[in-house]
Every structure is written in C-alpha cells, then in structure tokens.
Design an enzyme around this catalytic site. Structure first.
Site, short mmCIF file in Angstrom:
data_model
loop_
_atom_site.label_atom_id
_atom_site.label_comp_id
_atom_site.label_asym_id
_atom_site.label_seq_id
_atom_site.Cartn_x
_atom_site.Cartn_y
_atom_site.Cartn_z
N ASP A 125 11.06 8.71 0.52
CA ASP A 125 11.56 7.37 0.25
C ASP A 125 11.19 6.40 1.37
O ASP A 125 11.09 6.79 2.55
CB ASP A 125 13.09 7.42 0.11
N GLU A 136 6.58 6.94 -1.69
CA GLU A 136 7.03 5.68 -2.28
C GLU A 136 6.50 4.55 -1.39
O GLU A 136 7.13 4.18 -0.41
CB GLU A 136 8.56 5.61 -2.36
#
Length: 619
Positions: free
Chosen positions: A341, A396
């Site tokens: 993330d 991401e």
C-alpha cells in the site's frame, strides 16, 4: 563496497532496448542498483546474510527457548533503561531489567520454571517499560508483539503473550505461482450481512467457498495487520506483527489461509509499510521516548495528509524490522505474497501530495525520489522472490514510475504487478460526464491498454476506494435509487435497471479482457452491492449498518443481483479456460479480438452445427 567502485546493472541493456527514452537516466539506475548491492553486502558482512537478518522475529520481542525459558530483546536507542513487566511479576516495573548490548539494543533472559514451563504463561499481559533520557517512565507494547487485544470499552490495546501449547498446523501446500491472477479483494470484518464485526471463522466457512465458485484464484486480505482504529480500513497500523484480534485468534487466521490453499486459492496480504499510526500508547510512535527510533524525526517523519508517522528506511534496524515483518507473515501464517500500500508516498519526498504526474521521465528521477525507500522496496522484492519464488508482489503506485515492475537485474524495483489505477477513474468520468451515445470506444481502449510494455498490471473497474462513503460504486452511478425499488424480479424491469445491469457487465468484461495481466474485484461489487461502505465512527453514531456486505443478495432467486453475480462467475471461468490475462499483448492486425481468440480455441473442440463463432462475424 568502496564508494568509488562502479556498479553496473547487469541486464540494463534489456530495459533500455525496450524503452530507449530511459537512456539519459542510466546513471540513476546504476546508482540505485549499487545502493541495493551495497546494502546486501553489508548485511552479509555484519549479519551473516539476508536470511538471518530478515528473521528478526526469532530474537526480538519475546521468544521461547529450547529449555522452556524466554529470551527478550528490543531496539530502543533513545532509552536510558528498559524493563519487562506484566501479570507474571505482579506488574513490578523494575524487577526485570534488560541489559544494554550495544547499537541501541537491549536483552533479557528469563529462565524456565522448575517444571520447565514458560516463566510467562500463555495469555498473560505484558508491557515494556521504557525509562527515557528525559526521565519519563513509559509503558509500551513491543513493536514485535505477536498478539494484542482490545478488551471491553478500552480504547488502548493490551499486549498478550501468545504461546499456546498446540498451534494450528497447516495441511496444504502453497499454490504454485499464478499465471492468470484473478483477485478477490476482501475484508474479514465486513464479510457478513450482520451488523457486527465478522470473524475469520465466518470467512473460512461462508465466504471462501463463494470466492472459489466465482472463479477467483487469489484473495487480497485487507486490514489484517493490527490497527487500533477500525474505521481506518486497516491503514493505520499499530502492531505490525499481530494479526487483528477483533476477528479472532491467530490460529483461526491460519486455518482460513490453509483452507484457501486447499481450494487452490493464493492469499495476499495488504501490507502497509508506507507509514504507521501516530498512536504512542499502543503503537510504534515514540517507543523509546523520542520522536525518532523507527521514524524520521521532525517534519520528515510526519505525513500531513494521513496524520501518521513515516519510517526511516535508511536505518539498519528499521530495515530488519520491515523485512522480518514480510517473512513473518509468510512463515507464520502462510501468505502467498503482498499488495504494498501507498507505494507512491514511499517513492517520493513529496509523497505525491499536490503533484500531478504528467508522464515526463524527469519526474521519476532526481532529488524528488526517496532512494532510501526505493532501496527498501527493491530489497523487499529481492528477499521475497529469492526465498519464496512463487510469491506475488503488487505495487499500489499512481505515479507510473518506470521499471517498477521490471526485474532488479534490469534496473527495476522487482514487483510482479502494479495496480492499473487510471482505469476506475476513467469509468467514473465517463459515467458522470458523458451520454451513452458519446462514449468513445477508441478512448476507452486506449485507457485500458495504455501501460508500459513488459510491466504487468492488475486491472479493475472499481475497488474498495469507490465503495467507501463519499464515493459511489459503478452500480450506484448507473442505477442509483432504483436499486432500492426495482431489483426484484417481481417488479417491472425499468430502463434504468436494464441499462445499468448491462453496462455493469460490459464494463467488467472489457476491463477484464484488455486492462491488464491480472484482474481485481472488491467483495460484493461483482453483483452490484446496493450500499456504500462506512465503518462505525462518531459521525454515524458508531453504527455497523454500512460496515457489512449483504452477500446473500447475490443468490436470492427473486432478485436481479443474481444475474450480475452469475455473469462475473462465467467471466472468470471463461478466462480460466482461455487464459487471456496471461497472454501477450494483442497484435492489432486483421481485426483480431478477444472473441476471435475464444472462437479459435473453441474451433479445436468438437461442436454441433448449431454452434457459431463467438465473435459473430466469422463463418
């Protein structure tokens, strides 16, 4: 490695052959590769190799020894003294002092009891007591704590010593590395229609069979790393080595993953190494009494938008902590890889804040790049793929950093995939701004296929971002309020519902077919879940009404949701048969399409005269 020694990326020529526009940045690629090589060499010289270095959880924290005793170790460079306290010593804050062993590390050995049992019983509470150089006495949870709980209405988590007599033993092997990745993005806590936090056990018995039947071969597990604030969606981590106890025990999570493996489903952890919660009572923040330790001190250690702390990736012990954290989730729980993330925030000193990436290569090189964190990501991918070749890593990143998903030997960062984050934005823009007759197929296809050659992407029409309160899912954009009144088969099929359902299917099919080398769907969105997602918080009176997924709607024979559900299943089954996700890029010649590919494959199978080519144009 001498600072003057020149290190050349061994296969950089392959990258530059594919993208000659990167040639002006050869020095940057060589420097990054040299930094990684230097780190690995220093780890080999000082720690006995990356294998030992990345298993810090075997010595740090509290660990059982062969004789039944316990060995405790912490890194607290800003501490004046360190002690262990808890139920085992009546919470005496000074009876069990650690010994300073250099480089900011402290250790303590506790002998076994006379019956060779552990001096700290399983399930008892603990705290590390830090006496800071400013004279403060702080009660802290170890950064390496493997189990923490929030009891009753307590706001702060408690550290619980987790050492059961019998732990769950997996019975199934990890799946082999997937070629076509079909990811079901899931959150254990919302995976039930009931207005409460759902459990690992519920997910194992009620959700896993559904994911298997839908044709997904990979699950991305959100919000597993412990986070004190449930409404953070798992992105404000307080205990990095602890599986969230709000869903159940560590053994129940292990059973969930093992059961997924028995179905041939790989399980990815949504790992958050881009930042950490600012909680100082039950998080890493100010662990040793300073504002540094695991983080940068001062403003560099703060993320202004996320209100969180930022790791100091140049620090030796931070590298040990984060690399060991990755191995822990694989070794202890059996995860098959990671979705990293906030990679954009890690890659740049500006964290992507107020920055619009135009695609100019100068944006990806130079002083704005945080090469300390980039080196960490390269090390993380190198370690993961070296020790676990079948593991998958996904980045991401919204910036489009070149070579992010190329091998490290070519000058890349080593990720297997990146998320194709422009695709859902394009769909929302089209639905919000254009009439149906103004949809430009050339523009849509360009967006779906506009990605770097030889760097794999995970395509998705929507993810959890679009399901959150404040945004709207595709189904809601398409059908809005009529979803509440006209999704029953007993009601008239209105033009809004008819159009919405067909576009919902077609958007997913073309995204699946053209958008990437993998596909992702967020739990419930496959059948057009009728409500948004909102976790309990003060703003909604701590309600769980929207913090749930009504999965039963998809199988109700009287509701139209079943048609969207069945289409999603058939789409995945078709991909499983023909493997278009793993196929190389289509050569635009002679009008060849996905449907022609399917048709040509079907032609090899005996068929009746009534069967026709799926493309509708061949004879």
């Amino acid at each position: 490695m001498d600072t003057e020694e020149v290190v050349i990326v061994p296969e950089l020529s392959r990258l530059l052959e594919l993208d000659p526009y990167l040639k002006p940045y050869q020095k940057d690629f060589n420097r990054r590769y040299a930094l990684v090589s230097q780190r690995l060499k220093h780890i080999e010289e000082n720690e006995g190799g990356l294998d030992l270095f990345s298993r810090g959880y075997e010595s740090f924290g509290v660990n059982r020894q062969e004789d039944g005793g316990l060995y405790c170790k912490e890194w607290a460079p800003g501490a004046e003294a360190v002690f262990l306290t808890g139920d085992f010593n009546g919470w005496n804050p000074v009876s069990h002092p650690y010994k300073k062993i250099g480089f900011g590390k402290w250790e303590l050995s506790l002998p076994p009891r006379e019956d060779a049992s552990s001096p700290i019983p399983h399930g008892s509470k603990l705290k590390v007591v830090i006496r800071s150089k400013s004279g403060q006495t702080l009660y802290k949870i170890s950064p390496w704590a493997k189990y923490v709980v929030q009891e009753g209405k307590n706001v702060v988590y408690d550290w619980v010593h987790w050492q059961p007599a019998d732990s769950y033993k997996p019975r199934n092997a990890h799946p082999k590395k997937l070629r076509s990745v079909r990811i079901y993005e899931a959150h254990v806590g919302i995976a039930s229609h009931e207005g409460k936090i759902a459990s690992y056990t519920n997910f194992t018995h009620n959700v896993l069979p559904r994911i298997r039947d839908l044709g997904y071969n990979c699950i991305q597990m959100m919000a597993i790393m412990e986070h004190a604030y449930y409404a953070s969606f798992g992105y404000q981590i307080t205990s990095f080595f602890a599986a969230s106890s709000r869903y159940g025990t560590p053994d129940e999570l292990k059973e969930l993953i093992d059961t997924a493996h028995s179905m041939g489903i790989a399980v990815l952890l949504d790992v958050v190494h881009s930042h950490a919660s600012k909680n100082s009572e039950d998080g890493l923040n100010q662990f040793d009494g300073t504002d540094a330790c695991y983080f940068h001190s001062g403003s560099r250690g703060l993320h202004n938008l996320w209100d969180s702390r930022l790791f100091d990736y140049s620090n030796w012990e931070v590298l040990r902590f984060l690399l060991s954290n990755l191995r822990w989730w694989i070794e202890e729980y059996g995860f098959d890889g990671f979705r990293f993330d906030g990679v954009t925030s890690m890659l740049y000193h500006h964290h992507g804040i107020g920055t619009g990436f135009s695609g100019g290569y100068s944006e990806y090189f130079g002083l704005q790049v945080d090469e300390d964190s980039l080196v960490y990501l390269m090390l993380a991918n190198h370690m993961t793929h070296t020790f676990y070749p079948d593991c998958i890593t996904v980045a991401e990143d919204v910036s489009g950093m070149p070579a992010l998903c190329c091998p490290i030997e070519q000058g890349g960062s080593g990720f297997d995939y990146r998320l194709a984050m422009a695709i859902p934005d394009k769909w929302i823009q089209i639905i919000k701004e254009l009439k149906d007759e103004d949809w430009n197929m050339g523009d849509i296809v360009h967006t779906l296929t506009n990605r770097r050659y030889n760097e794999k992407c995970i395509a998705y029409a929507e993810s959890h971002d679009q399901a959150l309160v404040g945004d709207k899912t595709l189904a809601f954009w398409l059908m809005d309020a009529e979803m509440y009144s006209n999704m029953s088969l007993l009601s008239h099929l209105t033009p809004v519902i008819d159009r919405g359902m067909q576009l919902h299917k077609m958007i997913r099919l073309i995204t699946h077919a053209l958008g990437g080398e993998g596909y992702l769907n967020f739990i419930g969105n496959e059948f057009g879940h009728p409500e948004w997602l909102d976790f309990p918080r003060k703003g909604n009176n701590e309600s769980y009404h929207y913090a749930r997924r009504q999965l039963h709607l998809a199988t109700d024979p009287l509701l139209r949701y079943k048609f969207l559900h069945d289409f999603d299943r058939d789409m995945n089954k078709l991909e499983d048969k023909f493997g278009w996700l793993a196929s190389p890029p289509v050569v635009q010649a002679g009008g060849l399409s996905l449907l022609h590919l399917v048709a040509s494959r079907e032609a090899r199978t005996p068929r009746s005269e009534s069967n026709t080519c799926l493309c509708g144009t061949c004879h």
